[in-house]
Design a protein around this motif. Structure first.
Motif, PDB file in Angstrom:
ATOM      1  N   ALA A   1      -9.799  15.569   6.310  1.00  0.00           N
ATOM      2  CA  ALA A   1      -9.743  14.909   7.615  1.00  0.00           C
ATOM      3  C   ALA A   1     -10.228  15.857   8.690  1.00  0.00           C
ATOM      4  CB  ALA A   1      -8.318  14.445   7.931  1.00  0.00           C
ATOM      5  N   SER A   2     -10.712  15.304   9.794  1.00  0.00           N
ATOM      6  CA  SER A   2     -11.162  16.124  10.909  1.00  0.00           C
ATOM      7  C   SER A   2     -10.943  15.375  12.212  1.00  0.00           C
ATOM      8  CB  SER A   2     -12.635  16.502  10.750  1.00  0.00           C
ATOM      9  OG  SER A   2     -13.426  15.339  10.629  1.00  0.00           O
ATOM     10  N   ILE A   3     -10.982  16.140  13.311  1.00  0.00           N
ATOM     11  CA  ILE A   3     -10.728  15.555  14.622  1.00  0.00           C
ATOM     12  C   ILE A   3     -11.585  16.269  15.652  1.00  0.00           C
ATOM     13  CG2 ILE A   3      -8.710  17.062  14.966  1.00  0.00           C
ATOM     14  CD1 ILE A   3      -7.414  14.693  16.498  1.00  0.00           C
ATOM     15  N   SER A   4     -12.240  15.467  16.502  1.00  0.00           N
ATOM     16  CA  SER A   4     -13.145  16.014  17.512  1.00  0.00           C
ATOM     17  C   SER A   4     -12.810  15.437  18.882  1.00  0.00           C
ATOM     18  CB  SER A   4     -14.592  15.657  17.183  1.00  0.00           C
ATOM     19  OG  SER A   4     -15.010  16.203  15.963  1.00  0.00           O
ATOM     20  N   ARG A   5     -13.238  16.147  19.896  1.00  0.00           N
ATOM     21  CA  ARG A   5     -12.993  15.695  21.258  1.00  0.00           C
ATOM     22  C   ARG A   5     -13.982  14.587  21.605  1.00  0.00           C
ATOM     23  NH1 ARG A   5     -10.327  19.134  25.342  1.00  0.00           N
ATOM     24  NH2 ARG A   5     -10.249  17.956  27.273  1.00  0.00           N
ATOM     25  N   SER A   6     -13.488  13.599  22.355  1.00  0.00           N
ATOM     26  CA  SER A   6     -14.333  12.524  22.834  1.00  0.00           C
ATOM     27  C   SER A   6     -14.016  12.288  24.303  1.00  0.00           C
ATOM     28  CB  SER A   6     -14.074  11.240  22.035  1.00  0.00           C
ATOM     29  OG  SER A   6     -14.797  10.156  22.560  1.00  0.00           O
ATOM     30  N   GLY A   7     -14.950  12.690  25.162  1.00  0.00           N
ATOM     31  CA  GLY A   7     -14.678  12.508  26.573  1.00  0.00           C
ATOM     32  C   GLY A   7     -13.775  13.588  27.116  1.00  0.00           C
ATOM     33  N   ASP A   8     -13.064  13.278  28.167  1.00  0.00           N
ATOM     34  CA  ASP A   8     -12.288  14.277  28.879  1.00  0.00           C
ATOM     35  C   ASP A   8     -11.004  14.666  28.150  1.00  0.00           C
ATOM     36  OD1 ASP A   8     -10.468  14.520  31.989  1.00  0.00           O
ATOM     37  OD2 ASP A   8     -11.565  16.032  30.889  1.00  0.00           O
ATOM     38  N   LYS A   9     -10.280  13.671  27.687  1.00  0.00           N
ATOM     39  CA  LYS A   9      -8.969  13.985  27.114  1.00  0.00           C
ATOM     40  C   LYS A   9      -8.708  13.317  25.778  1.00  0.00           C
ATOM     41  CE  LYS A   9      -6.581  14.755  31.520  1.00  0.00           C
ATOM     42  NZ  LYS A   9      -5.423  14.360  32.356  1.00  0.00           N
ATOM     43  N   SER A  10      -9.610  12.503  25.305  1.00  0.00           N
ATOM     44  CA  SER A  10      -9.333  11.784  24.062  1.00  0.00           C
ATOM     45  C   SER A  10     -10.013  12.446  22.870  1.00  0.00           C
ATOM     46  CB  SER A  10      -9.784  10.326  24.185  1.00  0.00           C
ATOM     47  OG  SER A  10     -11.175  10.266  24.405  1.00  0.00           O
ATOM     48  N   TYR A  11      -9.512  12.126  21.702  1.00  0.00           N
ATOM     49  CA  TYR A  11     -10.043  12.661  20.455  1.00  0.00           C
ATOM     50  C   TYR A  11     -10.211  11.522  19.463  1.00  0.00           C
ATOM     51  CZ  TYR A  11      -8.950  17.308  22.208  1.00  0.00           C
ATOM     52  OH  TYR A  11      -8.920  18.447  22.946  1.00  0.00           O
ATOM     53  N   TYR A  12     -11.092  11.720  18.512  1.00  0.00           N
ATOM     54  CA  TYR A  12     -11.179  10.734  17.456  1.00  0.00           C
ATOM     55  C   TYR A  12     -11.272  11.446  16.113  1.00  0.00           C
ATOM     56  CZ  TYR A  12     -16.330  11.158  17.694  1.00  0.00           C
ATOM     57  OH  TYR A  12     -17.624  11.603  17.699  1.00  0.00           O
ATOM     58  N   ALA A  13     -10.805  10.737  15.087  1.00  0.00           N
ATOM     59  CA  ALA A  13     -10.630  11.345  13.772  1.00  0.00           C
ATOM     60  C   ALA A  13     -11.499  10.664  12.723  1.00  0.00           C
ATOM     61  CB  ALA A  13      -9.160  11.262  13.368  1.00  0.00           C
ATOM     62  N   TYR A  14     -11.637  11.375  11.622  1.00  0.00           N
ATOM     63  CA  TYR A  14     -12.409  10.881  10.485  1.00  0.00           C
ATOM     64  C   TYR A  14     -11.687  11.317   9.220  1.00  0.00           C
ATOM     65  CZ  TYR A  14     -16.436  10.171   7.407  1.00  0.00           C
ATOM     66  OH  TYR A  14     -17.270   9.755   6.410  1.00  0.00           O
ATOM     67  N   TYR A  15     -11.667  10.443   8.204  1.00  0.00           N
ATOM     68  CA  TYR A  15     -10.901  10.723   6.997  1.00  0.00           C
ATOM     69  C   TYR A  15     -11.721  10.486   5.741  1.00  0.00           C
ATOM     70  CZ  TYR A  15      -6.950  10.304  10.218  1.00  0.00           C
ATOM     71  OH  TYR A  15      -6.082  10.462  11.271  1.00  0.00           O
ATOM     72  N   ALA A  16     -11.387  11.240   4.714  1.00  0.00           N
ATOM     73  CA  ALA A  16     -11.925  10.938   3.394  1.00  0.00           C
ATOM     74  C   ALA A  16     -11.334   9.608   2.933  1.00  0.00           C
ATOM     75  CB  ALA A  16     -11.557  12.051   2.417  1.00  0.00           C
TER      76      ALA A  16
END
Length: 129
Positions: A49-64
């Motif tokens: 799994a991983s998580i990246s910043r999106s915009g100013d304060k939000s994050y989004y994730a990705y999973y196997a």
């Protein structure tokens, strides 16, 4: 010097839960993609799994696919820490789990494609049946 320290691994029964933590020190990773990989005995290390910043304060994730719907990645930037909540654990989840930071990508699905910049030493998760 950057250091990633994982914790929270252990022995759990099938269907149980664990929460892994990865505390980073040496620099701040608020804008970096962070994630988890795992390696079972006799196999290659694989993305979890991983998580990246999106915009100013939000994050989004990705999973196997193998963990989607059971694992949740999150982060606390104030503590420079990333978490992996693992529910409904299965024997095939047994592995050493490694925290990672990838400075080269800005989307979670790209993590590890050109390498990982920092690795932790791992925490062992054992799921018994």
């Amino acid at each position: 010097q950057v250091e990633l320290v994982e914790s929270g691994g252990g022995l759990v029964q099938v269907g149980g839960s664990l929460r892994l933590s990865c505390a980073a020190s040496g620099r701040t990773f608020s804008y970096s993609t962070m994630g988890w990989f795992r390696q079972a005995p006799g196999t290659e290390r694989e993305f979890v799994a991983s998580i990246s910043r999106s915009g100013d304060k939000s994050y989004y994730a990705y999973y196997a696919d193998s963990v989607k719907g059971r694992f949740t990645i999150s982060r606390d930037n104030a503590k420079n820490t990333v978490f992996l909540q693992m529910n409904n654990l299965k024997p095939e989840d047994t592995a050493m789990y490694y925290c990672a930071v990838d400075l080269q990508v800005t989307t979670p699905q790209a993590m590890g494609r050109v390498g990982v910049d920092y690795w932790g030493k791992g925490t062992l998760v054992t799921v018994s049946s």
